[in-house]
Design a protein around this motif. Structure first.
Motif, PDB file in Angstrom:
ATOM      1  N   HIS A 194      -7.545  -5.267   7.492  1.00 15.46           N
ATOM      2  CA  HIS A 194      -7.382  -3.839   7.242  1.00 15.46           C
ATOM      3  C   HIS A 194      -5.911  -3.532   6.974  1.00 15.46           C
ATOM      4  O   HIS A 194      -5.026  -4.060   7.652  1.00 15.46           O
ATOM      5  N   ILE A 195      -5.656  -2.670   6.009  1.00 20.28           N
ATOM      6  CA  ILE A 195      -4.295  -2.184   5.791  1.00 20.28           C
ATOM      7  C   ILE A 195      -3.977  -1.158   6.867  1.00 20.28           C
ATOM      8  O   ILE A 195      -3.019  -1.295   7.618  1.00 20.28           O
ATOM      9  N   VAL A 196      -4.784  -0.109   6.953  1.00 20.16           N
ATOM     10  CA  VAL A 196      -4.734   0.826   8.068  1.00 20.16           C
ATOM     11  C   VAL A 196      -5.855   0.426   9.017  1.00 20.16           C
ATOM     12  O   VAL A 196      -7.017   0.338   8.599  1.00 20.16           O
ATOM     13  N   PRO A 197      -5.556   0.118  10.272  1.00 17.54           N
ATOM     14  CA  PRO A 197      -6.571  -0.376  11.214  1.00 17.54           C
ATOM     15  C   PRO A 197      -7.782   0.542  11.307  1.00 17.54           C
ATOM     16  O   PRO A 197      -7.661   1.773  11.178  1.00 17.54           O
ATOM     17  N   ASP A 198      -8.955  -0.061  11.527  1.00 19.62           N
ATOM     18  CA  ASP A 198     -10.182   0.731  11.555  1.00 19.62           C
ATOM     19  C   ASP A 198     -10.292   1.614  12.787  1.00 19.62           C
ATOM     20  O   ASP A 198     -11.178   2.467  12.864  1.00 19.62           O
ATOM     21  N   ASP A 222      -0.868  -8.560  11.052  1.00 24.52           N
ATOM     22  CA  ASP A 222      -1.167  -7.695  12.194  1.00 24.52           C
ATOM     23  C   ASP A 222      -0.013  -7.641  13.193  1.00 24.52           C
ATOM     24  O   ASP A 222       0.187  -6.623  13.866  1.00 24.52           O
ATOM     25  N   GLU A 223       0.734  -8.746  13.313  1.00 27.03           N
ATOM     26  CA  GLU A 223       1.839  -8.807  14.267  1.00 27.03           C
ATOM     27  C   GLU A 223       3.165  -8.352  13.651  1.00 27.03           C
ATOM     28  O   GLU A 223       4.217  -8.472  14.277  1.00 27.03           O
ATOM     29  N   ASN A 224       3.092  -7.853  12.416  1.00 29.03           N
ATOM     30  CA  ASN A 224       4.289  -7.369  11.710  1.00 29.03           C
ATOM     31  C   ASN A 224       5.360  -8.447  11.554  1.00 29.03           C
ATOM     32  O   ASN A 224       6.554  -8.160  11.535  1.00 29.03           O
ATOM     33  N   ILE A 225       4.918  -9.704  11.448  1.00 33.02           N
ATOM     34  CA  ILE A 225       5.823 -10.786  11.085  1.00 33.02           C
ATOM     35  C   ILE A 225       6.149 -10.675   9.604  1.00 33.02           C
ATOM     36  O   ILE A 225       7.247 -11.007   9.163  1.00 33.02           O
ATOM     37  N   LEU A 226       5.188 -10.180   8.858  1.00 31.74           N
ATOM     38  CA  LEU A 226       5.417  -9.882   7.449  1.00 31.74           C
ATOM     39  C   LEU A 226       4.764  -8.555   7.103  1.00 31.74           C
ATOM     40  O   LEU A 226       3.858  -8.089   7.786  1.00 31.74           O
ATOM     41  N   GLY A 227       5.256  -7.945   6.048  1.00 27.68           N
ATOM     42  CA  GLY A 227       4.719  -6.675   5.588  1.00 27.68           C
ATOM     43  C   GLY A 227       4.507  -6.709   4.088  1.00 27.68           C
ATOM     44  O   GLY A 227       4.954  -7.639   3.407  1.00 27.68           O
ATOM     45  N   VAL A 228       3.834  -5.684   3.571  1.00 33.21           N
ATOM     46  CA  VAL A 228       3.561  -5.592   2.137  1.00 33.21           C
ATOM     47  C   VAL A 228       4.026  -4.233   1.637  1.00 33.21           C
ATOM     48  O   VAL A 228       3.591  -3.191   2.160  1.00 33.21           O
ATOM     49  N   ARG A 229       4.902  -4.239   0.660  1.00 35.14           N
ATOM     50  CA  ARG A 229       5.381  -2.991   0.088  1.00 35.14           C
ATOM     51  C   ARG A 229       4.287  -2.324  -0.736  1.00 35.14           C
ATOM     52  O   ARG A 229       3.309  -2.978  -1.127  1.00 35.14           O
ATOM     53  N   PRO A 230       4.423  -1.032  -1.042  1.00 35.61           N
ATOM     54  CA  PRO A 230       3.411  -0.346  -1.867  1.00 35.61           C
ATOM     55  C   PRO A 230       3.209  -0.978  -3.241  1.00 35.61           C
ATOM     56  O   PRO A 230       2.137  -0.826  -3.831  1.00 35.61           O
ATOM     57  N   ASP A 231       4.215  -1.707  -3.759  1.00 35.91           N
ATOM     58  CA  ASP A 231       4.059  -2.369  -5.054  1.00 35.91           C
ATOM     59  C   ASP A 231       3.463  -3.772  -4.928  1.00 35.91           C
ATOM     60  O   ASP A 231       3.389  -4.515  -5.907  1.00 35.91           O
ATOM     61  N   GLY A 232       3.067  -4.147  -3.708  1.00 33.55           N
ATOM     62  CA  GLY A 232       2.405  -5.430  -3.502  1.00 33.55           C
ATOM     63  C   GLY A 232       3.335  -6.587  -3.205  1.00 33.55           C
ATOM     64  O   GLY A 232       2.864  -7.726  -3.048  1.00 33.55           O
ATOM     65  N   ILE A 233       4.624  -6.346  -3.090  1.00 35.96           N
ATOM     66  CA  ILE A 233       5.583  -7.405  -2.788  1.00 35.96           C
ATOM     67  C   ILE A 233       5.587  -7.667  -1.277  1.00 35.96           C
ATOM     68  O   ILE A 233       5.645  -6.741  -0.464  1.00 35.96           O
ATOM     69  N   ILE A 234       5.536  -8.955  -0.923  1.00 37.18           N
ATOM     70  CA  ILE A 234       5.505  -9.362   0.483  1.00 37.18           C
ATOM     71  C   ILE A 234       6.936  -9.480   1.009  1.00 37.18           C
ATOM     72  O   ILE A 234       7.815 -10.029   0.334  1.00 37.18           O
ATOM     73  N   PRO A 273      -2.125   2.228  -2.806  1.00 37.02           N
ATOM     74  CA  PRO A 273      -0.674   2.249  -2.579  1.00 37.02           C
ATOM     75  C   PRO A 273      -0.264   3.178  -1.438  1.00 37.02           C
ATOM     76  O   PRO A 273       0.711   2.892  -0.728  1.00 37.02           O
ATOM     77  N   LEU A 274      -0.987   4.282  -1.254  1.00 44.18           N
ATOM     78  CA  LEU A 274      -0.643   5.203  -0.174  1.00 44.18           C
ATOM     79  C   LEU A 274      -0.895   4.576   1.188  1.00 44.18           C
ATOM     80  O   LEU A 274      -0.122   4.772   2.133  1.00 44.18           O
ATOM     81  N   LEU A 275      -1.982   3.804   1.291  1.00 43.20           N
ATOM     82  CA  LEU A 275      -2.261   3.116   2.556  1.00 43.20           C
ATOM     83  C   LEU A 275      -1.260   1.990   2.789  1.00 43.20           C
ATOM     84  O   LEU A 275      -0.808   1.773   3.920  1.00 43.20           O
ATOM     85  N   LEU A 276      -0.897   1.273   1.717  1.00 42.16           N
ATOM     86  CA  LEU A 276       0.125   0.231   1.844  1.00 42.16           C
ATOM     87  C   LEU A 276       1.451   0.830   2.310  1.00 42.16           C
ATOM     88  O   LEU A 276       2.146   0.262   3.164  1.00 42.16           O
ATOM     89  N   GLU A 277       1.789   1.978   1.744  1.00 41.98           N
ATOM     90  CA  GLU A 277       3.054   2.626   2.113  1.00 41.98           C
ATOM     91  C   GLU A 277       3.045   3.037   3.576  1.00 41.98           C
ATOM     92  O   GLU A 277       4.026   2.850   4.302  1.00 41.98           O
ATOM     93  N   GLU A 278       1.903   3.598   4.021  1.00 45.28           N
ATOM     94  CA  GLU A 278       1.781   4.017   5.418  1.00 45.28           C
ATOM     95  C   GLU A 278       1.973   2.823   6.357  1.00 45.28           C
ATOM     96  O   GLU A 278       2.689   2.906   7.358  1.00 45.28           O
ATOM     97  N   GLU A 281       5.713   1.387   6.242  1.00 41.00           N
ATOM     98  CA  GLU A 281       6.682   2.170   7.000  1.00 41.00           C
ATOM     99  C   GLU A 281       6.677   1.756   8.464  1.00 41.00           C
ATOM    100  O   GLU A 281       7.742   1.724   9.110  1.00 41.00           O
ATOM    101  N   LYS A 282       5.528   1.421   8.992  1.00 42.74           N
ATOM    102  CA  LYS A 282       5.446   0.951  10.383  1.00 42.74           C
ATOM    103  C   LYS A 282       6.110  -0.413  10.520  1.00 42.74           C
ATOM    104  O   LYS A 282       6.775  -0.701  11.518  1.00 42.74           O
ATOM    105  N   PHE A 283       5.939  -1.267   9.505  1.00 49.34           N
ATOM    106  CA  PHE A 283       6.599  -2.570   9.504  1.00 49.34           C
ATOM    107  C   PHE A 283       8.116  -2.401   9.448  1.00 49.34           C
ATOM    108  O   PHE A 283       8.849  -3.047  10.188  1.00 49.34           O
ATOM    109  N   ARG A 284       8.585  -1.536   8.563  1.00 49.47           N
ATOM    110  CA  ARG A 284      10.031  -1.324   8.414  1.00 49.47           C
ATOM    111  C   ARG A 284      10.670  -0.776   9.689  1.00 49.47           C
ATOM    112  O   ARG A 284      11.824  -1.083   9.989  1.00 49.47           O
TER     113      ARG A 284
END
Length: 287
Positions: A194-198, A222-234, A273-278, A281-284
């Motif tokens: 899930h991008i945004v947890p269920d 899930d552990e925020n070791i890595l994140g995904v930007r809204p443009d899909g870049i890891i 993209p809006l869910l990825l951005e949300e 931001e938590k990852f950042r």
């Protein structure tokens, strides 16, 4: 059911429509689904053999509104006239307490089977039946006075036994059985992340809120070791990039930095993209 269990044991629980139509029992043709209708009632049986929920893309209107009732039990809609022979066969199945198969669409001509399921109540005033996904649910009351603990139990069963498996198969099918980060193609090692947890209101079980990831990258996401930007870049967390460890850290995690997700062919299946951005931001906030 024995055939479906054996087939699932080979690592692929999803079945094709042509397989279901070509099924044979004791050397004789016995299609497990109807060629035109959602309820399968063979001539030699009084009760229904199976029910089917048609695959619909996210956002498209479903032909029937199969949903979870206030009591937590799943509802399956009648097919037209309540007196149609297929609907009557559901009543017979309820009266006799016989098990059925439920084929849930996860792609065009692809179904995830659930079995055994039972019709535990017929609600003609709403043109629907109540369906139990496991034996314990068969003993719950469905007359509107279900206790809160029973309702929560049934909702959890529906989530774990139906919604989560369907979500997983739809996401993995959209990504063609491939991890969007490392391209691993072993289905048994893939999850629908899930991008945004269920557990959150916006964490809907839609393909656009999911990404097909191998178990390592799912856990890292899930552990925020890595994140995904809204443009899909890891992006890999800066402290992880500076660590020195074995080949899994170097090639499995650090090497993902600045790579782009491999996306599904259909644009409608791409991550929102809006869910990825949300989520990003938590990852950042933790970097």
């Amino acid at each position: 059911m024995a055939w479906l269990r054996e087939r699932s044991a080979r690592g692929e629980p999803v079945v094709r429509r042509d397989e279901l139509l070509a099924f044979q029992f004791e050397g004789r043709p016995l299609p497990l689904v109807d060629s035109r209708l959602g309820i399968r009632k063979p001539k030699m049986l009084d009760a229904a053999l199976s029910i089917l929920t048609t695959y619909t893309r996210d956002g498209a209107p479903a032909p029937y509104d199969d949903a979870v009732g206030d009591d937590g039990l799943l509802r399956y809609k009648f097919q037209g006239n309540p007196r149609h022979y297929t609907n009557v066969s559901l009543q017979v199945a309820a009266d006799r307490g016989v098990p059925l198969l439920w084929f849930f669409g996860v792609g065009e001509g692809l179904y995830l089977p659930f079995f055994p399921v039972w019709i535990v109540a017929v609600e003609p005033e709403r043109s629907q039946v109540a369906v139990a996904l496991e034996d314990a649910q068969r003993h719950l009351r469905v007359d509107g006075v279900t206790s809160e603990i029973e309702r929560r139990y049934s909702l959890r069963i529906a989530k774990q036994r139906l919604h989560q498996p369907v979500f997983r198969q739809r996401v993995i099918h959209a990504y063609e059985s491939c991890c969007a980060m490392c391209r691993l193609r072993h289905t048994a090692l893939l999850d629908a992340a899930h991008i945004v947890p269920d557990r959150e209101a916006r964490g809907v079980p839609a393909v656009s809120n999911g990404v097909s990831l191998c178990k390592i990258h799912h856990a890292a996401y899930d552990e925020n070791i890595l994140g995904v930007r809204p443009d899909g870049i890891i992006e890999v967390r800066s402290d992880i990039l500076q660590e020195i460890d074995g080949p899994m850290l170097k090639h499995g995690l650090q090497a993902m930095h600045q790579h782009k997700l491999a996306l599904p062919r259909r644009r409608s299946d791409h991550p929102d993209p809006l869910l990825l951005e949300e989520r990003y931001e938590k990852f950042r906030a933790l970097v």
